[in-house]
Scaffold this motif. Structure first.
Motif, PDB file in Angstrom:
ATOM      1  N   PHE A  62       0.846  -1.192   0.000  1.00  0.00           N
ATOM      2  CA  PHE A  62       0.000   0.000   0.000  1.00  0.00           C
ATOM      3  C   PHE A  62       0.886   1.248   0.000  1.00  0.00           C
ATOM      4  CE2 PHE A  62      -2.642  -3.243   1.989  1.00  0.00           C
ATOM      5  CZ  PHE A  62      -3.824  -3.104   1.285  1.00  0.00           C
ATOM      6  N   TRP A  63       0.321   2.358  -0.473  1.00  0.00           N
ATOM      7  CA  TRP A  63       1.066   3.615  -0.474  1.00  0.00           C
ATOM      8  C   TRP A  63       0.125   4.759  -0.128  1.00  0.00           C
ATOM      9  CZ3 TRP A  63       0.033   7.663  -3.965  1.00  0.00           C
ATOM     10  CH2 TRP A  63      -0.893   7.344  -4.981  1.00  0.00           C
ATOM     11  N   ASP A  64       0.717   5.884   0.251  1.00  0.00           N
ATOM     12  CA  ASP A  64      -0.057   7.058   0.625  1.00  0.00           C
ATOM     13  C   ASP A  64       0.776   8.305   0.352  1.00  0.00           C
ATOM     14  OD1 ASP A  64      -1.967   8.750   1.701  1.00  0.00           O
ATOM     15  OD2 ASP A  64      -1.312   8.448   3.758  1.00  0.00           O
ATOM     16  N   PHE A  65       0.124   9.459   0.222  1.00  0.00           N
ATOM     17  CA  PHE A  65       0.825  10.706  -0.050  1.00  0.00           C
ATOM     18  C   PHE A  65       1.601  11.211   1.164  1.00  0.00           C
ATOM     19  CE2 PHE A  65      -2.661  10.656  -3.127  1.00  0.00           C
ATOM     20  CZ  PHE A  65      -1.968  10.912  -4.294  1.00  0.00           C
ATOM     21  N   GLY A  66       1.107  10.918   2.374  1.00  0.00           N
ATOM     22  CA  GLY A  66       1.801  11.364   3.573  1.00  0.00           C
ATOM     23  C   GLY A  66       0.862  12.021   4.562  1.00  0.00           C
ATOM     24  N   THR A  67       1.409  12.406   5.711  1.00  0.00           N
ATOM     25  CA  THR A  67       0.608  12.961   6.804  1.00  0.00           C
ATOM     26  C   THR A  67       1.371  14.089   7.477  1.00  0.00           C
ATOM     27  OG1 THR A  67      -0.260  10.724   7.182  1.00  0.00           O
ATOM     28  CG2 THR A  67      -0.705  12.361   8.870  1.00  0.00           C
ATOM     29  N   VAL A  68       0.632  15.119   7.899  1.00  0.00           N
ATOM     30  CA  VAL A  68       1.209  16.233   8.646  1.00  0.00           C
ATOM     31  C   VAL A  68       0.640  16.204  10.065  1.00  0.00           C
ATOM     32  CG1 VAL A  68       1.454  18.733   8.828  1.00  0.00           C
ATOM     33  CG2 VAL A  68       1.494  17.645   6.583  1.00  0.00           C
ATOM     34  N   PHE A  69       1.530  16.098  11.059  1.00  0.00           N
ATOM     35  CA  PHE A  69       1.135  16.076  12.470  1.00  0.00           C
ATOM     36  C   PHE A  69       1.506  17.399  13.128  1.00  0.00           C
ATOM     37  CE2 PHE A  69       1.380  11.540  11.654  1.00  0.00           C
ATOM     38  CZ  PHE A  69       0.350  11.013  12.432  1.00  0.00           C
ATOM     39  N   ALA A  70       0.628  17.878  13.990  1.00  0.00           N
ATOM     40  CA  ALA A  70       0.925  19.011  14.863  1.00  0.00           C
ATOM     41  C   ALA A  70       0.721  18.535  16.296  1.00  0.00           C
ATOM     42  CB  ALA A  70       0.021  20.195  14.556  1.00  0.00           C
ATOM     43  N   GLY A  71       1.674  18.840  17.157  1.00  0.00           N
ATOM     44  CA  GLY A  71       1.565  18.367  18.534  1.00  0.00           C
ATOM     45  C   GLY A  71       2.609  18.988  19.419  1.00  0.00           C
ATOM     46  N   GLY A  72       3.083  18.220  20.373  1.00  0.00           N
ATOM     47  CA  GLY A  72       4.063  18.749  21.298  1.00  0.00           C
ATOM     48  C   GLY A  72       4.888  17.651  21.926  1.00  0.00           C
ATOM     49  N   ASN A  73       5.934  18.058  22.622  1.00  0.00           N
ATOM     50  CA  ASN A  73       6.778  17.109  23.332  1.00  0.00           C
ATOM     51  C   ASN A  73       7.258  17.711  24.637  1.00  0.00           C
ATOM     52  OD1 ASN A  73       9.757  18.081  23.181  1.00  0.00           O
ATOM     53  ND2 ASN A  73       9.032  18.344  21.085  1.00  0.00           N
ATOM     54  N   ILE A  74       7.547  16.830  25.568  1.00  0.00           N
ATOM     55  CA  ILE A  74       8.155  17.213  26.834  1.00  0.00           C
ATOM     56  C   ILE A  74       9.465  16.456  26.942  1.00  0.00           C
ATOM     57  CG2 ILE A  74       7.926  17.217  29.350  1.00  0.00           C
ATOM     58  CD1 ILE A  74       4.909  17.229  28.971  1.00  0.00           C
ATOM     59  N   GLY A  75      10.563  17.168  27.060  1.00  0.00           N
ATOM     60  CA  GLY A  75      11.867  16.528  27.078  1.00  0.00           C
ATOM     61  C   GLY A  75      12.500  16.521  28.453  1.00  0.00           C
ATOM     62  N   TYR A  76      13.494  15.672  28.605  1.00  0.00           N
ATOM     63  CA  TYR A  76      14.252  15.587  29.847  1.00  0.00           C
ATOM     64  C   TYR A  76      15.648  16.169  29.658  1.00  0.00           C
ATOM     65  CZ  TYR A  76      10.562  12.512  31.453  1.00  0.00           C
ATOM     66  OH  TYR A  76       9.338  12.002  31.814  1.00  0.00           O
ATOM     67  N   ASP A  77      15.761  17.141  28.752  1.00  0.00           N
ATOM     68  CA  ASP A  77      17.063  17.732  28.453  1.00  0.00           C
ATOM     69  C   ASP A  77      17.260  19.073  29.152  1.00  0.00           C
ATOM     70  OD1 ASP A  77      15.147  19.078  27.096  1.00  0.00           O
ATOM     71  OD2 ASP A  77      16.117  18.976  25.123  1.00  0.00           O
ATOM     72  N   ARG A 100       4.253   0.880   2.236  1.00  0.00           N
ATOM     73  CA  ARG A 100       4.324  -0.147   3.265  1.00  0.00           C
ATOM     74  C   ARG A 100       3.855  -1.512   2.790  1.00  0.00           C
ATOM     75  NH1 ARG A 100      -0.031   1.621   7.924  1.00  0.00           N
ATOM     76  NH2 ARG A 100      -1.926   0.835   6.966  1.00  0.00           N
ATOM     77  N   LEU A 101       4.447  -2.520   3.413  1.00  0.00           N
ATOM     78  CA  LEU A 101       4.061  -3.906   3.225  1.00  0.00           C
ATOM     79  C   LEU A 101       3.289  -4.335   4.459  1.00  0.00           C
ATOM     80  CD1 LEU A 101       7.384  -5.425   1.830  1.00  0.00           C
ATOM     81  CD2 LEU A 101       5.288  -4.981   0.527  1.00  0.00           C
ATOM     82  N   PHE A 146       1.282  -7.557  10.961  1.00  0.00           N
ATOM     83  CA  PHE A 146       2.581  -6.883  10.984  1.00  0.00           C
ATOM     84  C   PHE A 146       2.768  -6.043   9.725  1.00  0.00           C
ATOM     85  CE2 PHE A 146       3.363 -10.288  14.016  1.00  0.00           C
ATOM     86  CZ  PHE A 146       4.003  -9.594  15.037  1.00  0.00           C
ATOM     87  N   LEU A 147       3.479  -4.922   9.862  1.00  0.00           N
ATOM     88  CA  LEU A 147       3.719  -4.046   8.719  1.00  0.00           C
ATOM     89  C   LEU A 147       5.116  -3.450   8.796  1.00  0.00           C
ATOM     90  CD1 LEU A 147       3.396  -0.733   9.593  1.00  0.00           C
ATOM     91  CD2 LEU A 147       1.082  -1.562   9.990  1.00  0.00           C
ATOM     92  N   LEU A 148       5.655  -3.189   7.617  1.00  0.00           N
ATOM     93  CA  LEU A 148       6.947  -2.527   7.468  1.00  0.00           C
ATOM     94  C   LEU A 148       6.762  -1.389   6.481  1.00  0.00           C
ATOM     95  CD1 LEU A 148      10.030  -2.407   7.972  1.00  0.00           C
ATOM     96  CD2 LEU A 148      10.299  -3.948   6.011  1.00  0.00           C
ATOM     97  N   ALA A 149       7.138  -0.172   6.880  1.00  0.00           N
ATOM     98  CA  ALA A 149       6.898   1.005   6.055  1.00  0.00           C
ATOM     99  C   ALA A 149       8.181   1.787   5.830  1.00  0.00           C
ATOM    100  CB  ALA A 149       5.842   1.901   6.695  1.00  0.00           C
ATOM    101  N   TYR A 150       8.206   2.499   4.698  1.00  0.00           N
ATOM    102  CA  TYR A 150       9.332   3.373   4.366  1.00  0.00           C
ATOM    103  C   TYR A 150       8.796   4.688   3.827  1.00  0.00           C
ATOM    104  CZ  TYR A 150      12.981   5.565   1.594  1.00  0.00           C
ATOM    105  OH  TYR A 150      13.838   6.488   1.052  1.00  0.00           O
ATOM    106  N   TYR A 180      -5.398   0.914  -7.185  1.00  0.00           N
ATOM    107  CA  TYR A 180      -3.960   1.175  -7.203  1.00  0.00           C
ATOM    108  C   TYR A 180      -3.318   1.156  -5.821  1.00  0.00           C
ATOM    109  CZ  TYR A 180      -5.216   2.596 -11.909  1.00  0.00           C
ATOM    110  OH  TYR A 180      -5.708   2.614 -13.187  1.00  0.00           O
ATOM    111  N   HIS A 181      -3.929   0.471  -4.865  1.00  0.00           N
ATOM    112  CA  HIS A 181      -3.351   0.246  -3.539  1.00  0.00           C
ATOM    113  C   HIS A 181      -3.114   1.533  -2.744  1.00  0.00           C
ATOM    114  CE1 HIS A 181      -2.412  -4.137  -3.974  1.00  0.00           C
ATOM    115  NE2 HIS A 181      -2.584  -3.812  -5.241  1.00  0.00           N
TER     116      HIS A 181
END
Length: 201
Positions: A26-41, A58-59, A65-69, A153-154
């Motif tokens: 399978f294939w896809d155009f992509g995704t845009v994420f908006a979010g946040g993180n908390i670090g320990y640095d 991805r397969l 199970f799946l493997l994506a690139y 076309y998957h």
């Protein structure tokens, strides 16, 4: 044994393995994420982050199970005027996961581990994410051309996505979370001249 024979045998074994494990592509155009993180640095409080991935291939196995690139991922922390933005642009992005909802067509719940390497900022820069990903699918918003691509076309494009987990980023641990939109769905929001979905009766 010649290198040509070794190559042909490797291809044959690969094809047999794909058939044995019932893999599908399978294939896809992509995704845009908006979010946040908390670090320990040593940083104080959460930071706003943007995570955009262009092109997903991805397969998937019948067992879940799946493997994506993906050939392109941009991750960045957008700071204020006093602090410079932090970015990581990578071209070697691999994900290994397991779809708990593999029997459903409209949703995925995937524990996953993803590695982002081959960075534009330097080959020593990388990040590893380990978390839970939720994808929601629907044919209701897509134009007819996208629906045809999904059927023939998957193409498999989620509408909404959410993820959360822990990561190792430049050697520093972080907790992260984000909500995402498919690139095509995002384009439909901002571009009114895209084809409109056809009503189904």
């Amino acid at each position: 044994m010649s290198s040509k024979k070794v190559f042909l045998i490797s291809i044959l074994i690969s094809l047999i393995s794909i058939k044995a494990f019932s893999l599908d592509f399978f294939w896809d155009f992509g995704t845009v994420f908006a979010g946040g993180n908390i670090g320990y640095d040593g940083s104080i409080g959460p930071e706003f982050e943007l995570d955009a991935q262009v092109g997903d291939f991805r397969l998937e196995s019948a067992t879940g199970f799946l493997l994506a690139y993906s050939p392109f991922n941009f991750w960045g922390v957008l700071n204020g005027r006093d602090d410079p933005d932090i970015t990581l642009t990578t071209f070697g992005n691999f994900t290994l996961g397991y779809d708990i909802f593999r029997f459903r067509k409209d949703a995925e719940l995937i524990p996953y581990i993803a590695c982002y390497a081959g960075a534009l900022e330097g080959l020593d820069k990388f990040r590893v994410d380990c978390g839970l990903l939720f994808n929601l699918y629907s044919d209701l918003i897509w134009p007819g051309e996208i629906q045809t691509a999904q059927e023939n076309y998957h193409l498999r494009g989620e509408i909404l996505a959410a993820k959360a987990g822990i990561r190792l980023n430049q050697g520093q641990p972080q907790i992260y979370a984000g909500f995402g939109l498919n690139l095509i769905a995002l384009g439909m929001v901002f571009c009114n001249d895209l084809p409109q979905p056809k009503p189904s009766y």
